[in-house]
Design an enzyme around this catalytic site. Sequence first.
Site, PDB file in Angstrom:
ATOM      1  N   THR A 184       0.950  -1.222  -0.037  1.00 12.08           N
ATOM      2  CA  THR A 184       0.046  -0.042  -0.029  1.00 12.08           C
ATOM      3  C   THR A 184       0.939   1.160   0.105  1.00 12.08           C
ATOM      4  OG1 THR A 184      -1.833  -1.052   1.327  1.00 12.08           O
ATOM      5  CG2 THR A 184      -1.572   1.278   1.398  1.00 12.08           C
ATOM      6  N   ARG A 201     -12.239  -8.774  -1.664  1.00  8.84           N
ATOM      7  CA  ARG A 201     -11.563  -8.576  -0.403  1.00  8.84           C
ATOM      8  C   ARG A 201     -11.356  -7.376  -0.284  1.00  8.84           C
ATOM      9  NH1 ARG A 201      -6.165  -6.769   0.489  1.00  8.84           N
ATOM     10  NH2 ARG A 201      -5.208  -8.160   2.243  1.00  8.84           N
ATOM     11  N   VAL A 202     -11.110  -6.919   0.941  1.00 10.87           N
ATOM     12  CA  VAL A 202     -10.665  -5.668   1.442  1.00 10.87           C
ATOM     13  C   VAL A 202      -9.617  -5.899   2.514  1.00 10.87           C
ATOM     14  CG1 VAL A 202     -11.302  -3.389   2.124  1.00 10.87           C
ATOM     15  CG2 VAL A 202     -12.971  -4.514   0.714  1.00 10.87           C
ATOM     16  N   GLY A 203      -8.537  -5.125   2.464  1.00 15.91           N
ATOM     17  CA  GLY A 203      -7.688  -5.344   3.504  1.00 15.91           C
ATOM     18  C   GLY A 203      -7.704  -4.013   4.588  1.00 15.91           C
ATOM     19  N   ASP A 204      -6.429  -3.913   5.233  1.00 16.20           N
ATOM     20  CA  ASP A 204      -6.606  -2.658   6.184  1.00 16.20           C
ATOM     21  C   ASP A 204      -6.539  -1.372   5.658  1.00 16.20           C
ATOM     22  OD1 ASP A 204      -3.538  -3.381   5.482  1.00 16.20           O
ATOM     23  OD2 ASP A 204      -3.414  -1.493   6.875  1.00 16.20           O
ATOM     24  N   LEU A 222       0.569  -7.070   5.467  1.00 13.34           N
ATOM     25  CA  LEU A 222      -0.375  -8.000   5.182  1.00 13.34           C
ATOM     26  C   LEU A 222      -1.850  -7.724   5.672  1.00 13.34           C
ATOM     27  CD1 LEU A 222      -1.327 -10.923   4.107  1.00 13.34           C
ATOM     28  CD2 LEU A 222      -0.580 -11.788   6.130  1.00 13.34           C
TER      29      LEU A 222
END
Length: 315
Positions: free
Chosen positions: A151, A179-182, A204
């Site tokens: 990111t 999917r979505v991350g932080d 991650l």
Amino acid sequence: MKWGIIATWRMAKEGVEAASDMLKEGGSSGDAVEIAVGMVEDFPLYKSVGYGGLPNENCEVELDAAFMDGDTLSIGAVAGIKDYKNPVSIARRLSEERFNTFLVGNGAEEYAHKNGFQRRNMLTERARKLWEMRVKEIREKNLSPYDGHDTVGMVSVDSKGQMASATSTSGLFMKKRGRVGDSPLSGSGFYVDSNIGGASATGLGEDLMKGCVSYEVVRLMREGMHPQAAAERVVYQFARYLTEKSGKAGAMSVIAMNNCGEWGVGTNVEFSFVASTAEERPMVYVAYPIGDKTLYEPASEEWLEAYTKRITSPV
């Protein structure tokens, strides 16, 4: 007041240089991070952000981005948005709304269309070829599909003492659709308060979102801790806690800057970042963990040349 900006990864260098020129002339931190992140989004060779970002398992480029105003604590975010240029700018526009400030998928795309944002196919031929190569590797070598989750995150303070933060990513390579991350999650992927400072995380997402790492760094700075000490404490304590809980902790790196322009980083892997202040020209650094400390040094010419060669190599 002194100004400053810090960003994750070498890919932010050109954006930080442009932002520094703006801040030097009295520009706002909000404009600085939007323009700097936008430059990363627009460069097709950066595989984990924006145009040219690596696609999901269906070869679709789904993008996540966020923007936060440190004066008002206003937040805007999008997730899983497709076929729109510069999601960071869409996120910033959302931060100006009173309600409905975090939109996903079709809703984010409808908002972008109604507000005049530019449509663009964000899948490049290079990214498509990389996707095809990974599909073949998974089939023939039984490799894990997941890779490429860097990111771009930034924190800035301007000469008026106003702060802002922004993030943008295409997320995990070969991720499941949706999917979505932080990265677009407030407190996890980013947080900023002009009275204190800000932080942003990369790594991650599935592990980073298990804790409010960016908020925790800002909380420690509120208590008087230097950004370097705050970032180190959060990364290493949280990595240990995750290991105790589940037996492992993924890659995690955090950048931080307080409202005086002092900055710091914490990481449990080798990690590059870019920083610039009124006293320091834009510089790429390479950081790495030693025990519970993060050491960093300016990137060598050899490191920078190897980076350029790697991202420009033909597929």
